[in-house]
Design an enzyme around this catalytic site. Sequence first.
Site, mmCIF file in Angstrom:
data_model
loop_
_atom_site.group_PDB
_atom_site.id
_atom_site.type_symbol
_atom_site.label_atom_id
_atom_site.label_comp_id
_atom_site.label_asym_id
_atom_site.label_seq_id
_atom_site.Cartn_x
_atom_site.Cartn_y
_atom_site.Cartn_z
ATOM 1 N N SER A 40 0.879 -1.178 0.000
ATOM 2 C CA SER A 40 0.000 0.000 0.000
ATOM 3 C C SER A 40 0.910 1.219 0.000
ATOM 4 C CB SER A 40 -0.942 -0.001 1.207
ATOM 5 O OG SER A 40 -0.215 -0.139 2.404
ATOM 6 N N GLU A 42 1.377 5.576 0.680
ATOM 7 C CA GLU A 42 0.860 6.797 1.313
ATOM 8 C C GLU A 42 1.281 8.026 0.504
ATOM 9 O OE1 GLU A 42 1.093 7.437 5.689
ATOM 10 O OE2 GLU A 42 2.108 9.289 5.101
ATOM 11 N N ASP A 134 -1.458 15.689 16.120
ATOM 12 C CA ASP A 134 -0.506 16.353 17.020
ATOM 13 C C ASP A 134 -0.891 17.801 17.252
ATOM 14 O OD1 ASP A 134 1.454 14.367 17.623
ATOM 15 O OD2 ASP A 134 2.038 14.452 15.507
ATOM 16 N N PHE A 242 13.571 14.651 10.272
ATOM 17 C CA PHE A 242 12.200 14.184 10.443
ATOM 18 C C PHE A 242 12.124 13.096 11.513
ATOM 19 C CE2 PHE A 242 8.240 12.170 8.829
ATOM 20 C CZ PHE A 242 7.439 13.279 9.028
ATOM 21 N N HIS A 292 3.680 -1.084 3.803
ATOM 22 C CA HIS A 292 3.088 0.233 3.508
ATOM 23 C C HIS A 292 4.240 1.197 3.211
ATOM 24 C CE1 HIS A 292 -0.041 3.322 3.825
ATOM 25 N NE2 HIS A 292 0.790 4.050 4.546
HETATM 26 C C1 LIG Z 1 0.855 5.420 9.793
HETATM 27 C C2 LIG Z 1 0.753 6.808 10.377
HETATM 28 C C3 LIG Z 1 0.022 7.787 9.704
HETATM 29 C C4 LIG Z 1 -0.090 9.074 10.232
HETATM 30 N N1 LIG Z 1 -0.818 10.007 9.527
HETATM 31 C C5 LIG Z 1 -1.000 11.242 10.063
HETATM 32 C C6 LIG Z 1 -1.810 12.231 9.405
HETATM 33 O O1 LIG Z 1 -2.324 11.987 8.303
HETATM 34 N N2 LIG Z 1 -1.964 13.445 9.995
HETATM 35 C C7 LIG Z 1 -1.408 13.740 11.206
HETATM 36 O O2 LIG Z 1 -1.618 14.867 11.690
HETATM 37 N N3 LIG Z 1 -0.639 12.835 11.862
HETATM 38 C C8 LIG Z 1 -0.423 11.596 11.320
HETATM 39 N N4 LIG Z 1 0.359 10.674 11.992
HETATM 40 C C9 LIG Z 1 1.001 11.065 13.246
HETATM 41 C C10 LIG Z 1 0.071 10.884 14.480
HETATM 42 O O3 LIG Z 1 -1.043 11.722 14.380
HETATM 43 C C11 LIG Z 1 0.894 11.228 15.706
HETATM 44 O O4 LIG Z 1 1.922 10.297 15.896
HETATM 45 C C12 LIG Z 1 0.085 11.432 16.992
HETATM 46 O O5 LIG Z 1 0.934 12.013 17.964
HETATM 47 C C13 LIG Z 1 -0.456 10.139 17.603
HETATM 48 O O6 LIG Z 1 -1.502 9.667 16.881
HETATM 49 P P1 LIG Z 1 -2.138 8.214 17.235
HETATM 50 O O7 LIG Z 1 -3.278 8.027 16.337
HETATM 51 O O8 LIG Z 1 -1.081 7.196 17.262
HETATM 52 O O9 LIG Z 1 -2.636 8.515 18.726
HETATM 53 P P2 LIG Z 1 -3.159 7.609 19.930
HETATM 54 O O10 LIG Z 1 -3.231 6.177 19.568
HETATM 55 O O11 LIG Z 1 -4.377 8.262 20.459
HETATM 56 O O12 LIG Z 1 -1.965 7.766 20.970
HETATM 57 C C14 LIG Z 1 -1.430 9.037 21.246
HETATM 58 C C15 LIG Z 1 -0.627 8.989 22.535
HETATM 59 O O13 LIG Z 1 -1.510 8.870 23.651
HETATM 60 C C16 LIG Z 1 -1.272 7.663 24.373
HETATM 61 N N5 LIG Z 1 -2.611 7.154 24.723
HETATM 62 C C17 LIG Z 1 -3.504 6.596 23.903
HETATM 63 N N6 LIG Z 1 -4.653 6.309 24.575
HETATM 64 C C18 LIG Z 1 -4.461 6.733 25.842
HETATM 65 C C19 LIG Z 1 -5.272 6.764 27.014
HETATM 66 N N7 LIG Z 1 -6.533 6.284 27.017
HETATM 67 N N8 LIG Z 1 -4.749 7.282 28.151
HETATM 68 C C20 LIG Z 1 -3.486 7.775 28.186
HETATM 69 N N9 LIG Z 1 -2.661 7.784 27.094
HETATM 70 C C21 LIG Z 1 -3.154 7.279 25.949
HETATM 71 C C22 LIG Z 1 -0.481 6.768 23.431
HETATM 72 O O14 LIG Z 1 0.363 5.868 24.109
HETATM 73 C C23 LIG Z 1 0.326 7.807 22.648
HETATM 74 O O15 LIG Z 1 1.449 8.221 23.389
HETATM 75 C C24 LIG Z 1 0.541 9.392 11.470
HETATM 76 C C25 LIG Z 1 1.292 8.413 12.131
HETATM 77 C C26 LIG Z 1 1.417 7.136 11.589
HETATM 78 C C27 LIG Z 1 2.252 6.103 12.308
#
Ligand SMILES: Cc1cc2nc3c(=O)[nH]c(=O)nc-3n(C[C@H](O)[C@H](O)[C@H](O)COP(=O)(O)OP(=O)(O)OC[C@H]3O[C@@H](n4cnc5c(N)ncnc54)[C@H](O)[C@@H]3O)c2cc1C
Length: 315
Positions: A40, A42, A134, A242, A292
Site C-alpha cells: 500500500s 501513502e 498532534d 524528520f 506500507h
Molecule cells: C501510519 C501513520 C500515519 C499518520 N498520519 C497522520 C496524518 O495523516 N496526519 C497527522 O496529523 N498525523 C499523522 N500521523 C502522526 C500521528 O497523528 C501522531 O503520531 C500522533 O501524535 C499520535 O496519533 P495516534 O493516532 O497514534 O494517537 P493515539 O493512539 O491516540 O496515541 C497518542 C498517545 O496517547 C497515548 N494514549 C492513547 N490512549 C491513551 C489513554 N486512554 N490514556 C493515556 N494515554 C493514551 C499513546 O500511548 C500515545 O502516546 C501518522 C502516524 C502514523 C504512524
Amino acid sequence: MNHAALNTGSDIPTLERWLTGPRFAALPMRDPAHPAPHLSFEFFPPRTEALEQQLWQAIRRLEPLSPRFVSVTYGAGGTTQARTHATVSRLVQDTSLTPAAHLTCVGATKDEVDEVARGYWAAGVRHIVALRGDAPPGESYVPHPGGYEYASDLVAGLRRIGDFEISVAAYPETHPGALSPQDDLDALKRKLDAGATRAITQYFFDATVFLRFLDRCLAAGITAPVVPGIMPVSNFAQAVRFSAMCGASIPPWLGTLFEGTENDPETRRIVGAVQAAEQVRLLQANGIDEFHFYTLNRADLTYTIAHILGVRPQS
Ligand SMILES: Cc1cc2nc3c(=O)[nH]c(=O)nc-3n(C[C@H](O)[C@H](O)[C@H](O)COP(=O)(O)OP(=O)(O)OC[C@H]3O[C@@H](n4cnc5c(N)ncnc54)[C@H](O)[C@@H]3O)c2cc1C
C-alpha cells in the site's frame, strides 16, 4: 501480514527465528510458492499546482502495481481537510485504486469530525486511517473541548457512522508522548479492540526493531495485521531531521551508507532503494508479506523497490 506464517512453529518466537534462521530469501522469482508481497502507498495532499502534478504523476505510475489501498494524509490540525477530501474523491472517481483517508481528532469537535467522516462515506470512501494527530510544534496535545480525545475514541466514533475499514498507527519504537512502551502497546490494543482492522507502523530502519515489536504485539494478544511502514530515503539529512521529530531512530550504519552522497542525489536515490529493498527482504524472510510505503509523493524509489520485490504492473 501472513499470521499463519508468523505463527508457524509457534514455540519459536519471531525474533529468535530472525536471529537463527535464514537471513535472506533469494531474489524474487516467478514462483507461486513465493508470491510477491502486498503493498500500500501513502501520499500527502499537494499545496500547489506544481505539487499536484507531481502527486498525480506518482499516482499514475504506481497505479498499475495494484496496491491494496493508497492513503492520503490529513495535515496537522486538520489543515488540509479540503485538499485531503479533494484528492481522495478524485482517487475514487478517476482511478482503479482503493483510497484510505487519514482523519485526526485535533482541533475539531466530535460532530465536526463525524461530519467529515460522513462526507467520505457519501463520496464512496470506505477506508479511514484514524489518528489522534498532534498539537502545533512546541505545544503539548490537549484534546479539543467536545472532541475525540484519543485515536481509540475516534475509531469507536467511526464505527457508529459506517462500516468503514479502519487502520490505526503503531509505533515499533514507542510513541514519543507515551508514558511507557507497555502503555503504548495497551493504547494500540484499545484501538484494535474498538474496531480497527489493521495497524500501520511508523517507519523504522532496523528490521529487528519491528520484529521485536511484533513479538510484543503477539504476546499482548494482538491478532490484527501490523503492517510495517517503509520509508525509502532519498535525502538522508532530511530523514535525520524528520526522524528526530517522530521518534524513529537512525542506526549508525545508515549514516555510513549515505556518507559522501551529500552532493550526489543520484547515488543517494539508488542507495535508498537498495537499503529499503533489503529491509523489506529481511522482513519477508520472517514471514511478513505486506508493506506500507511512505512515497513522499514520488514514484521512483517505491516503484523500483516494488519491482525488485517481484511486484509487476497488472494489465
Ligand atoms: C501510519 C501513520 C500515519 C499518520 N498520519 C497522520 C496524518 O495523516 N496526519 C497527522 O496529523 N498525523 C499523522 N500521523 C502522526 C500521528 O497523528 C501522531 O503520531 C500522533 O501524535 C499520535 O496519533 P495516534 O493516532 O497514534 O494517537 P493515539 O493512539 O491516540 O496515541 C497518542 C498517545 O496517547 C497515548 N494514549 C492513547 N490512549 C491513551 C489513554 N486512554 N490514556 C493515556 N494515554 C493514551 C499513546 O500511548 C500515545 O502516546 C501518522 C502516524 C502514523 C504512524
